[in-house]
Design a protein around this motif. Structure first.
Motif, PDB file in Angstrom:
ATOM      1  N   PRO A   5       0.811  -1.225   0.000  1.00 49.44           N
ATOM      2  CA  PRO A   5       0.000   0.000   0.000  1.00 49.44           C
ATOM      3  C   PRO A   5       0.843   1.272   0.000  1.00 49.44           C
ATOM      4  O   PRO A   5       0.427   2.288  -0.553  1.00 49.44           O
ATOM      5  CB  PRO A   5      -0.822  -0.123   1.279  1.00 49.44           C
ATOM      6  CG  PRO A   5      -0.067  -1.075   2.146  1.00 49.44           C
ATOM      7  CD  PRO A   5       0.630  -2.015   1.208  1.00 49.44           C
ATOM      8  N   ALA A   8       1.622   2.214  -3.557  1.00 51.30           N
ATOM      9  CA  ALA A   8       0.431   2.787  -4.182  1.00 51.30           C
ATOM     10  C   ALA A   8       0.187   4.213  -3.689  1.00 51.30           C
ATOM     11  O   ALA A   8      -0.045   5.128  -4.494  1.00 51.30           O
ATOM     12  CB  ALA A   8      -0.782   1.913  -3.899  1.00 51.30           C
ATOM     13  N   MET A  21      -8.759   7.810   2.006  1.00 49.18           N
ATOM     14  CA  MET A  21      -8.627   6.379   2.202  1.00 49.18           C
ATOM     15  C   MET A  21      -9.790   5.888   3.047  1.00 49.18           C
ATOM     16  O   MET A  21     -10.143   6.500   4.065  1.00 49.18           O
ATOM     17  CB  MET A  21      -7.305   6.046   2.895  1.00 49.18           C
ATOM     18  CG  MET A  21      -7.039   4.552   2.955  1.00 49.18           C
ATOM     19  SD  MET A  21      -5.568   4.129   3.903  1.00 49.18           S
ATOM     20  CE  MET A  21      -4.368   5.235   3.248  1.00 49.18           C
ATOM     21  N   ASP A  38      -6.079  -5.179   0.501  1.00 48.80           N
ATOM     22  CA  ASP A  38      -6.372  -4.261  -0.594  1.00 48.80           C
ATOM     23  C   ASP A  38      -6.481  -2.846  -0.047  1.00 48.80           C
ATOM     24  O   ASP A  38      -6.540  -2.630   1.154  1.00 48.80           O
ATOM     25  CB  ASP A  38      -7.632  -4.670  -1.357  1.00 48.80           C
ATOM     26  CG  ASP A  38      -8.922  -4.444  -0.576  1.00 48.80           C
ATOM     27  OD1 ASP A  38      -8.871  -4.260   0.658  1.00 48.80           O
ATOM     28  OD2 ASP A  38      -9.984  -4.451  -1.201  1.00 48.80           O
ATOM     29  N   LEU A  39      -6.464  -1.916  -0.971  1.00 45.71           N
ATOM     30  CA  LEU A  39      -6.527  -0.502  -0.634  1.00 45.71           C
ATOM     31  C   LEU A  39      -7.819   0.037  -1.223  1.00 45.71           C
ATOM     32  O   LEU A  39      -8.093  -0.151  -2.417  1.00 45.71           O
ATOM     33  CB  LEU A  39      -5.315   0.205  -1.243  1.00 45.71           C
ATOM     34  CG  LEU A  39      -4.970   1.598  -0.812  1.00 45.71           C
ATOM     35  CD1 LEU A  39      -4.731   1.674   0.691  1.00 45.71           C
ATOM     36  CD2 LEU A  39      -3.722   2.067  -1.550  1.00 45.71           C
ATOM     37  N   ASP A  40      -8.646   0.676  -0.394  1.00 47.52           N
ATOM     38  CA  ASP A  40      -9.914   1.253  -0.837  1.00 47.52           C
ATOM     39  C   ASP A  40      -9.823   2.766  -0.741  1.00 47.52           C
ATOM     40  O   ASP A  40      -9.465   3.299   0.320  1.00 47.52           O
ATOM     41  CB  ASP A  40     -11.065   0.755   0.044  1.00 47.52           C
ATOM     42  CG  ASP A  40     -11.204  -0.755   0.013  1.00 47.52           C
ATOM     43  OD1 ASP A  40     -11.403  -1.301  -1.081  1.00 47.52           O
ATOM     44  OD2 ASP A  40     -11.101  -1.385   1.085  1.00 47.52           O
ATOM     45  N   THR A  87     -12.380  -1.921  -9.588  1.00 51.70           N
ATOM     46  CA  THR A  87     -11.446  -2.764  -8.837  1.00 51.70           C
ATOM     47  C   THR A  87     -10.269  -3.088  -9.746  1.00 51.70           C
ATOM     48  O   THR A  87     -10.453  -3.624 -10.843  1.00 51.70           O
ATOM     49  CB  THR A  87     -12.124  -4.051  -8.347  1.00 51.70           C
ATOM     50  OG1 THR A  87     -12.623  -4.781  -9.462  1.00 51.70           O
ATOM     51  CG2 THR A  87     -13.259  -3.740  -7.379  1.00 51.70           C
ATOM     52  N   THR A  90      -2.817  -4.070  -9.407  1.00 45.77           N
ATOM     53  CA  THR A  90      -1.704  -3.203  -9.778  1.00 45.77           C
ATOM     54  C   THR A  90      -0.393  -3.829  -9.324  1.00 45.77           C
ATOM     55  O   THR A  90      -0.388  -4.846  -8.632  1.00 45.77           O
ATOM     56  CB  THR A  90      -1.832  -1.806  -9.124  1.00 45.77           C
ATOM     57  OG1 THR A  90      -1.517  -1.922  -7.729  1.00 45.77           O
ATOM     58  CG2 THR A  90      -3.230  -1.220  -9.291  1.00 45.77           C
ATOM     59  N   ILE A  95      -6.273  -2.467  -5.680  1.00 45.71           N
ATOM     60  CA  ILE A  95      -6.736  -1.125  -5.330  1.00 45.71           C
ATOM     61  C   ILE A  95      -8.168  -0.990  -5.828  1.00 45.71           C
ATOM     62  O   ILE A  95      -8.447  -1.247  -7.009  1.00 45.71           O
ATOM     63  CB  ILE A  95      -5.866  -0.019  -5.966  1.00 45.71           C
ATOM     64  CG1 ILE A  95      -4.427  -0.107  -5.485  1.00 45.71           C
ATOM     65  CG2 ILE A  95      -6.465   1.366  -5.680  1.00 45.71           C
ATOM     66  CD1 ILE A  95      -3.490   0.877  -6.158  1.00 45.71           C
ATOM     67  N   ASP A  96      -9.063  -0.595  -4.940  1.00 44.06           N
ATOM     68  CA  ASP A  96     -10.450  -0.326  -5.311  1.00 44.06           C
ATOM     69  C   ASP A  96     -10.671   1.171  -5.201  1.00 44.06           C
ATOM     70  O   ASP A  96     -10.359   1.773  -4.160  1.00 44.06           O
ATOM     71  CB  ASP A  96     -11.421  -1.047  -4.378  1.00 44.06           C
ATOM     72  CG  ASP A  96     -11.270  -2.566  -4.427  1.00 44.06           C
ATOM     73  OD1 ASP A  96     -10.623  -3.074  -5.367  1.00 44.06           O
ATOM     74  OD2 ASP A  96     -11.798  -3.225  -3.521  1.00 44.06           O
TER      75      ASP A  96
END
Length: 168
Positions: A5, A8, A21, A38-40, A87, A90, A95-96
């Motif tokens: 993360p 990103a 975030m 994952d990163l939202d 969605t 990467t 990453i969403d």
């Protein structure tokens, strides 16, 4: 791809993308014990920010997640403007990006109470408040969200009482 993360977030910051975030990683930054891979992100949807977001996602070699590779997809500002949630897989992991998360009115709604957090190495991000994270979890109402909602409520209570978190 391994979940990174910080890669990103540093890439998004370098491209000056405006976002808040949200999701499990946001909760973890605030002190929740929920693990996520994952990163939202809730992104600002103006034209200039969409262009910066596309540039960052291209640098991260973003591809739609959960679809066959031969499904046509053009990563550009028009595509992001015409959709709301995407969605991606990467080079930094999943990453969403979500324009209007459940229970919110989008970026401006969440940014109002977001916290400015320093993650180290020059990476600074806006993180949704615990109350906003709880509001989104409550609105989504998936079983995993309801479990996380209870954990966020306990974290909020600890922070409000200024008690140190319990040892695991």
């Amino acid at each position: 791809m391994p979940f990174d993360p910080y890669l990103a977030l540093a890439t998004l910051q370098r491209h000056e993308v405006r976002f808040v975030m949200i999701g499990g990683f946001a909760g973890a930054i605030l002190g929740s014990g929920v693990l996520t891979q994952d990163l939202d992100l809730c992104y600002r949807r103006d034209d200039e920010n969409l262009e910066r977001l596309v540039a960052a996602l291209e640098e991260l070699d973003a591809r739609l997640r959960g679809v066959e590779e031969d499904v046509p997809f053009v990563l550009d500002a028009a595509t992001l403007r015409n959709g709301d949630s995407f969605t991606f897989q990467t080079t930094a992991g999943p990453i969403d990006i979500i324009g209007t998360p459940s229970g919110t009115n989008g970026f401006h709604d969440l940014e109002a109470a977001a916290l400015d957090m320093d993650l180290g190495d020059g990476v600074r991000v806006r993180v949704a408040s615990i109350d906003d994270l709880m509001r989104m979890k409550r609105a989504a109402a998936r079983p995993k969200d309801l479990i996380h909602l209870e954990q966020l409520a306990a974290l909020r209570d600890q922070l409000e009482s200024k008690e140190p978190p319990a040892e695991s």
